[in-house]
Design a protein around this motif. Structure first.
Motif, PDB file in Angstrom:
ATOM      1  N   UNK A   5      23.045  44.016 109.827  1.00  0.00           N
ATOM      2  CA  UNK A   5      23.090  42.555 109.984  1.00  0.00           C
ATOM      3  C   UNK A   5      23.123  41.873 108.615  1.00  0.00           C
ATOM      4  N   UNK A   6      22.290  42.405 107.692  1.00  0.00           N
ATOM      5  CA  UNK A   6      22.223  41.768 106.375  1.00  0.00           C
ATOM      6  C   UNK A   6      23.448  42.083 105.531  1.00  0.00           C
ATOM      7  N   UNK A  13      28.694  35.379 103.533  1.00  0.00           N
ATOM      8  CA  UNK A  13      28.393  34.432 102.454  1.00  0.00           C
ATOM      9  C   UNK A  13      29.518  34.452 101.429  1.00  0.00           C
ATOM     10  N   UNK A  16      32.797  32.935 102.856  1.00  0.00           N
ATOM     11  CA  UNK A  16      32.788  31.474 102.971  1.00  0.00           C
ATOM     12  C   UNK A  16      32.823  30.818 101.595  1.00  0.00           C
ATOM     13  N   UNK A  17      32.119  31.398 100.629  1.00  0.00           N
ATOM     14  CA  UNK A  17      32.171  30.850  99.270  1.00  0.00           C
ATOM     15  C   UNK A  17      33.604  30.892  98.735  1.00  0.00           C
ATOM     16  N   UNK A  19      36.450  31.122 100.560  1.00  0.00           N
ATOM     17  CA  UNK A  19      37.353  30.267 101.327  1.00  0.00           C
ATOM     18  C   UNK A  19      37.106  28.796 101.055  1.00  0.00           C
ATOM     19  N   UNK A  20      35.849  28.426 100.697  1.00  0.00           N
ATOM     20  CA  UNK A  20      35.572  27.007 100.504  1.00  0.00           C
ATOM     21  C   UNK A  20      35.873  26.552  99.079  1.00  0.00           C
ATOM     22  N   UNK A  98      42.546  31.119 108.622  1.00  0.00           N
ATOM     23  CA  UNK A  98      41.818  29.967 109.131  1.00  0.00           C
ATOM     24  C   UNK A  98      41.709  28.890 108.060  1.00  0.00           C
TER      25      UNK A  98
ATOM     26  N   UNK B   8      12.426  36.197 103.275  1.00  0.00           N
ATOM     27  CA  UNK B   8      13.559  35.881 104.149  1.00  0.00           C
ATOM     28  C   UNK B   8      13.271  34.578 104.870  1.00  0.00           C
ATOM     29  N   UNK B  12      17.824  30.462 107.605  1.00  0.00           N
ATOM     30  CA  UNK B  12      19.133  31.041 107.261  1.00  0.00           C
ATOM     31  C   UNK B  12      19.452  32.286 108.070  1.00  0.00           C
ATOM     32  N   UNK B  13      18.634  32.594 109.068  1.00  0.00           N
ATOM     33  CA  UNK B  13      18.915  33.777 109.889  1.00  0.00           C
ATOM     34  C   UNK B  13      20.143  33.534 110.761  1.00  0.00           C
ATOM     35  N   UNK B  15      23.851  32.511 111.724  1.00  0.00           N
ATOM     36  CA  UNK B  15      25.130  32.666 111.007  1.00  0.00           C
ATOM     37  C   UNK B  15      25.731  31.345 110.571  1.00  0.00           C
ATOM     38  N   UNK B  18      23.723  29.797 107.758  1.00  0.00           N
ATOM     39  CA  UNK B  18      23.994  30.594 106.558  1.00  0.00           C
ATOM     40  C   UNK B  18      25.343  30.185 105.968  1.00  0.00           C
ATOM     41  N   UNK B  19      26.335  29.998 106.855  1.00  0.00           N
ATOM     42  CA  UNK B  19      27.680  29.591 106.424  1.00  0.00           C
ATOM     43  C   UNK B  19      27.668  28.221 105.785  1.00  0.00           C
ATOM     44  N   UNK B  22      26.214  28.513 102.345  1.00  0.00           N
ATOM     45  CA  UNK B  22      27.133  29.204 101.428  1.00  0.00           C
ATOM     46  C   UNK B  22      28.192  28.256 100.893  1.00  0.00           C
ATOM     47  N   UNK B  23      28.729  27.428 101.793  1.00  0.00           N
ATOM     48  CA  UNK B  23      29.781  26.503 101.373  1.00  0.00           C
ATOM     49  C   UNK B  23      29.212  25.418 100.462  1.00  0.00           C
ATOM     50  N   UNK B  25      26.489  25.464  98.455  1.00  0.00           N
ATOM     51  CA  UNK B  25      25.989  25.821  97.122  1.00  0.00           C
ATOM     52  C   UNK B  25      27.111  26.003  96.099  1.00  0.00           C
ATOM     53  N   UNK B  38      36.095  25.513 108.335  1.00  0.00           N
ATOM     54  CA  UNK B  38      35.665  26.676 107.567  1.00  0.00           C
ATOM     55  C   UNK B  38      34.914  27.666 108.446  1.00  0.00           C
ATOM     56  N   UNK B  39      34.061  27.142 109.304  1.00  0.00           N
ATOM     57  CA  UNK B  39      33.194  28.007 110.097  1.00  0.00           C
ATOM     58  C   UNK B  39      33.740  28.266 111.490  1.00  0.00           C
ATOM     59  N   UNK B  84      17.803  29.036  99.323  1.00  0.00           N
ATOM     60  CA  UNK B  84      18.943  29.898  99.621  1.00  0.00           C
ATOM     61  C   UNK B  84      19.009  31.080  98.656  1.00  0.00           C
ATOM     62  N   UNK B  88      18.809  35.084  99.549  1.00  0.00           N
ATOM     63  CA  UNK B  88      19.798  36.090  99.151  1.00  0.00           C
ATOM     64  C   UNK B  88      19.147  37.208  98.351  1.00  0.00           C
ATOM     65  N   UNK B  91      17.480  39.523 100.698  1.00  0.00           N
ATOM     66  CA  UNK B  91      18.454  40.414 101.370  1.00  0.00           C
ATOM     67  C   UNK B  91      18.859  41.550 100.432  1.00  0.00           C
TER      68      UNK B  91
END
Lengths: 205, 96
Positions: A5-6, A13, A16-17, A19-20, A98, B8, B12-13, B15, B18-19, B22-23, B25, B38-39, B84, B88, B91
């Motif tokens: 999962x992680x 992450x 998305x970074x 793509x954005x 996308x 943790x 942010x668990x 999705x 979290x997305x 991510x965008x 930051x 985007x998502x 955030x 990370x 993780x």
């Protein structure tokens, strides 16, 4: 504990970074097709420029006004066709990612290309008007390379090395002035095809 | 192991959250529709997750008008960025 999962989270992450912030929908096919188109254009241009010249006397190509107009026609047609084909392949790939053809990332990427390209374009037009035809081919390569390097941090990282190669080709061709068409064929034709194939293999289309 | 799990962040668990983070930051600001594209989520879904992050003060909302159209921009806050990064790092520790 679910490690997978992680691992997926980290991948999301990063994705998305990217793509954005970056315009990643550049398609390798665009490079291949526009490169081939450039080679065809250079072939026709070569025939127009170098037929009917008297090389026994001197190695100077004299271009008449109607020949020059024909060359402009070829150049314009090549640019228009390249842009249309580029838009076609890019929109196909953008859908796949996308991503939109004209989103914030694309705007940032294209505007960072536009400033060096615009400057080069205006400079070359002035030189053409003044009659310095020989400088145009090297300078288009140099400014194209500068534009690519400038925009490279907003797109796929390979673009930077392509830009540097174009700049070097441009500089070398200033030294070997008079071989502009040959350098054009390498810079806009062969290099685009090589990078197109590499990117097609690496990123798919 | 216990202390890593503490780092943790439950926020942010999910999705989508979290997305969003991510965008935000890596961009100065992102507007609602860009986030949606985007998502690949629906308006309602995205809005509810944005609310959650907003209530934790990880993100901030800026409403503006572009012509006559309302545009909602989102920015990450300093504490959001910190949280955030911590998430990370946790993780990465876990995956070591």
């Amino acid at each position: 504990m679910d490690k997978q999962k992680y691992i997926d989270d980290i991948k999301d992450i990063k994705d998305i970074m990217d793509r954005s912030t970056k315009f990643i929908s550049l398609s390798g096919l665009t490079g291949i097709v526009t490169g081939a188109l450039a080679l065809v254009a250079v072939y026709f241009a070569y025939n127009i420029v170098y037929t009917g010249q008297n090389y026994l006397v001197d190695r100077i190509a004299i271009i008449s006004t109607d020949k020059l107009l024909l060359l402009f026609g070829i150049a314009a047609l090549t640019i228009i066709l390249s842009v249309l084909l580029g838009l076609f392949f890019t929109s196909k790939k953008a859908r796949l990612h996308n991503q939109k053809l004209w989103d914030a990332q694309a705007k940032r990427f294209y505007s960072s290309l536009a400033i060096p390209l615009g400057t080069g374009g205006i400079l070359c037009t002035i030189l053409l008007v003044k009659g310095y035809v020989g400088l145009v081919a090297p300078l288009t390569l140099i400014f194209y390379g500068l534009a690519l390097v400038n925009g490279s941090h907003l797109t796929l990282s390979e673009i930077k090395s392509l830009g540097i190669i174009e700049i070097i080709l441009g500089l070398v061709s200033i030294y070997f002035i008079g071989y502009g068409l040959a350098f054009w064929a390498i810079g806009f034709g062969v290099m685009h095809i090589i990078y197109g194939v590499l990117m097609h293999i690496k990123y798919g289309s | 192991m216990k202390h890593i799990l503490d780092d943790l962040n439950k926020a942010f668990e999910n999705k989508i959250r979290l997305g969003i983070m991510s965008a935000l930051v890596v961009n100065d600001q992102v507007d609602f529709n860009t986030l949606k594209d985007l998502l690949g989520v629906t308006d309602g879904n995205l809005a509810s997750h944005l609310k959650t992050l907003e209530s934790k003060e990880y993100i901030k909302v800026y409403k503006a008008f572009v012509g006559r159209k309302p545009k909602t921009n989102y920015k990450v806050t300093a504490s959001g960025k910190k949280a955030f990064k911590k998430h990370i790092k946790a993780i990465e520790q876990l995956l070591k």
